[in-house]
Scaffold this active site. Structure first.
Site, short mmCIF file in Angstrom:
data_model
loop_
_atom_site.label_atom_id
_atom_site.label_comp_id
_atom_site.label_asym_id
_atom_site.label_seq_id
_atom_site.Cartn_x
_atom_site.Cartn_y
_atom_site.Cartn_z
N GLN A 174 0.85 -1.20 0.00
CA GLN A 174 0.00 0.00 0.00
C GLN A 174 0.88 1.24 0.00
OE1 GLN A 174 -3.42 -0.58 3.04
NE2 GLN A 174 -1.89 -2.10 3.59
N ASN A 175 2.19 1.04 0.16
CA ASN A 175 3.09 2.18 0.31
C ASN A 175 3.41 2.80 -1.04
OD1 ASN A 175 3.02 1.43 2.93
ND2 ASN A 175 5.07 0.55 2.99
N HIS B 183 -1.50 1.68 -4.22
CA HIS B 183 -1.85 3.10 -4.05
C HIS B 183 -0.93 4.05 -4.82
CE1 HIS B 183 -3.98 1.87 -0.03
NE2 HIS B 183 -4.68 1.57 -1.09
N THR C 182 0.49 -3.03 8.65
CA THR C 182 -0.69 -2.28 8.20
C THR C 182 -1.77 -2.35 9.27
OG1 THR C 182 -2.43 -2.08 6.51
CG2 THR C 182 -1.53 -4.30 6.86
N ASN D 132 3.36 -7.11 13.41
CA ASN D 132 2.99 -5.75 13.80
C ASN D 132 3.24 -5.60 15.30
OD1 ASN D 132 1.35 -3.29 14.31
ND2 ASN D 132 0.49 -3.71 12.29
N GLU E 242 1.48 -3.85 17.20
CA GLU E 242 0.18 -3.69 17.86
C GLU E 242 -0.85 -4.62 17.22
OE1 GLU E 242 -0.95 0.40 17.40
OE2 GLU E 242 0.92 1.09 18.30
C1 BJW Z 1 4.68 -1.36 12.39
C2 BJW Z 1 5.87 -0.80 12.75
C3 BJW Z 1 7.00 -1.59 12.57
C4 BJW Z 1 4.38 0.66 13.15
N1 BJW Z 1 6.89 -2.81 12.06
N2 BJW Z 1 4.59 -2.58 11.89
C5 BJW Z 1 -15.33 -0.55 2.39
C6 BJW Z 1 -15.78 -0.22 3.65
C7 BJW Z 1 -15.59 1.07 4.13
C8 BJW Z 1 -14.95 2.05 3.38
C9 BJW Z 1 -14.50 1.70 2.14
C10 BJW Z 1 -14.70 0.42 1.66
N3 BJW Z 1 -14.16 0.36 0.41
C11 BJW Z 1 -13.63 1.55 0.13
C12 BJW Z 1 -13.84 2.40 1.15
C13 BJW Z 1 -13.39 3.82 1.22
C14 BJW Z 1 -11.92 3.96 1.53
C15 BJW Z 1 -11.59 3.24 2.85
O1 BJW Z 1 -11.12 2.13 2.89
N4 BJW Z 1 -11.81 3.90 3.96
C16 BJW Z 1 -11.51 3.32 5.27
C17 BJW Z 1 -10.69 4.31 6.07
C18 BJW Z 1 -12.79 2.92 5.92
N5 BJW Z 1 -11.13 3.40 0.44
C19 BJW Z 1 -10.85 4.11 -0.64
O2 BJW Z 1 -11.26 5.26 -0.80
C20 BJW Z 1 -10.04 3.40 -1.72
N6 BJW Z 1 -10.71 3.50 -2.97
C21 BJW Z 1 -11.73 2.72 -3.28
O3 BJW Z 1 -12.12 1.83 -2.54
O4 BJW Z 1 -12.26 2.99 -4.52
C22 BJW Z 1 -13.59 2.56 -4.75
C23 BJW Z 1 -14.48 3.68 -4.22
C24 BJW Z 1 -14.42 4.87 -4.85
C25 BJW Z 1 -15.26 5.90 -4.39
C26 BJW Z 1 -16.06 5.69 -3.28
C27 BJW Z 1 -16.07 4.44 -2.64
C28 BJW Z 1 -15.26 3.42 -3.12
C29 BJW Z 1 -8.72 4.12 -1.93
C30 BJW Z 1 -7.86 4.05 -0.71
C31 BJW Z 1 -6.61 4.89 -0.94
C32 BJW Z 1 -5.81 5.03 0.34
N7 BJW Z 1 -4.91 6.09 0.19
C33 BJW Z 1 -3.97 6.35 1.28
C34 BJW Z 1 -3.23 7.66 0.96
C35 BJW Z 1 -2.24 7.46 -0.19
C36 BJW Z 1 -1.60 8.74 -0.57
C37 BJW Z 1 -0.80 9.32 0.57
O5 BJW Z 1 0.17 8.70 1.02
O6 BJW Z 1 -1.12 10.43 1.00
O7 BJW Z 1 -3.08 5.26 1.41
S1 BJW Z 1 -4.74 6.44 2.89
C38 BJW Z 1 -3.42 5.71 3.76
O8 BJW Z 1 -3.92 4.51 4.38
C39 BJW Z 1 -2.41 5.28 2.69
C40 BJW Z 1 -2.07 3.89 3.14
O9 BJW Z 1 -1.60 3.14 2.06
C41 BJW Z 1 -3.38 3.39 3.69
C42 BJW Z 1 -3.24 2.23 4.65
O10 BJW Z 1 -2.52 2.62 5.79
P1 BJW Z 1 -1.49 1.59 6.42
O11 BJW Z 1 -0.44 1.29 5.45
O12 BJW Z 1 -2.23 0.45 7.00
O13 BJW Z 1 -0.82 2.49 7.56
P2 BJW Z 1 -1.34 2.85 9.02
O14 BJW Z 1 -0.64 4.08 9.41
O15 BJW Z 1 -2.82 2.86 9.08
O16 BJW Z 1 -0.86 1.65 9.93
C43 BJW Z 1 0.51 1.44 10.20
C44 BJW Z 1 0.66 0.14 10.94
O17 BJW Z 1 2.03 -0.14 11.09
C45 BJW Z 1 0.06 0.16 12.37
O18 BJW Z 1 -0.72 -1.01 12.55
C46 BJW Z 1 1.29 0.12 13.27
O19 BJW Z 1 1.08 -0.59 14.48
C47 BJW Z 1 2.26 -0.62 12.39
N8 BJW Z 1 3.68 -0.40 12.67
N9 BJW Z 1 5.61 0.47 13.25
C48 BJW Z 1 5.63 -3.28 11.75
N10 BJW Z 1 8.23 -1.12 12.91
#
Ligand code: BJW
Length: 241
Positions: A103-104, A121, A189, A214, A216
């Protein structure tokens, strides 16, 4: 101290097809802030990241979106892959069938040597025309053009923002690999952003053994057969050796 179970060790040593899904946490030890759980990127000039990193903001204030991504590229330019990225890169030669889905957008997996990375992404080192979708490499230096050479329209970061569709076919490609894998690692994630968070479910439904790495518990911990609690850069190298 976290240990590797004999069950996981056996499966890891004998697996043919392995899928790794990574999130921001895999880059945390490189110094890249995660989205959830604190850090500098959670808020930008008073705006939460899900507001600034959104389709709506591209329509409303593209220069502000660029400012946010320019800042993040400048930070990333000073950072390097960590042992988790290198360990995952080494797995592509270890397993006959290996898929890395991330996702990065930071490009650190590729910098560590991973090939054929499925980037759900997008990538922060590319720009894309908002009209004709021509793509531009912006990894060299600070300067980036603001207009498309082909059609003259504005450029935007080539990343998938909230409310935007993933690039055509990319999720289907990842889902096919999830259906085919025997062993699936979910690394760093929070597992709340869809459709990415649906991949481990797809893998499990098709019979894969799921292991989370992870520090957490996350939204996906309950789904996983095994949870390895700790930093990816410490846990993953334990598996490989
Ligand atoms: C460690 C550590 C160490 C710390 N070792 N671990 C179904 C249900 C509900 C909502 C939706 C759904 N389907 C779609 C949606 C809407 C939305 C969504 O999912 N929303 C949710 C928040 C509910 N999804 C979308 O909009 C997606 N599009 C889509 O579905 O299109 C169809 C559609 C269109 C129109 C309307 C509806 C549907 C697109 C998603 C795009 C996400 N974009 C981002 C930003 C990218 C650009 C940027 O960088 O600015 O992507 S958001 C952000 O979150 C980024 C990441 O890739 C993504 C995931 O985050 P990630 O990687 O999990 O990071 P964190 O910070 O959340 O977690 C870090 C983890 O690491 C933690 O657990 C720590 O504990 C751990 N950690 N240190 C190992 N050393």
């Amino acid at each position: 101290m976290q240990t590797i179970s004999s069950e996981l060790r056996r499966r890891f040593d004998n697996a043919n097809s392995v899928l790794v899904l990574t999130g921001a946490g895999v880059s945390a030890e490189s110094g890249v802030p995660t989205f959830r759980g604190g850090g500098n990127t959670a808020v930008w000039k008073g705006m939460p990241f899900n507001v600034i990193s959104s389709a709506r903001m591209v329509g409303r204030d593209l220069p502000a979106v660029w400012e946010w991504f320019d800042y993040r590229r400048s930070l990333l330019g000073t950072l390097a892959p960590n042992p988790a990225h290198y360990e995952i890169a080494s797995w592509q030669d270890r397993f006959p069938d290996f898929t890395l889905v991330t996702q990065n957008i930071d490009g650190l997996h590729q910098q560590a040597g991973s090939k054929n990375v499925i980037e759900l992404h997008g990538n922060i080192w590319r720009a894309r025309c908002i009209n004709c979708h021509a793509r531009y490499d912006i990894s060299n230096g600070d300067s980036r053009r603001s207009e498309c050479v082909s059609c003259g329209d504005r450029l935007r970061p080539d990343v998938v923002l909230f409310g935007e569709m993933l690039p055509p076919g990319i999720f289907e490609q990842a889902a096919d690999s999830a259906r085919d894998c025997e062993l699936c690692f979910v690394v760093g994630t929070s597992g709340i952003v869809y459709p990415a968070a649906g991949l481990p479910e797809i893998a499990k439904a098709a019979g894969a053994y799921l292991c989370e790495v992870n520090p957490e518990r996350t939204a996906l911990s309950g789904l996983c057969h095994e949870v390895l609690t700790g930093q990816a850069g410490e846990i993953l190298p334990m598996l490989g050796h």
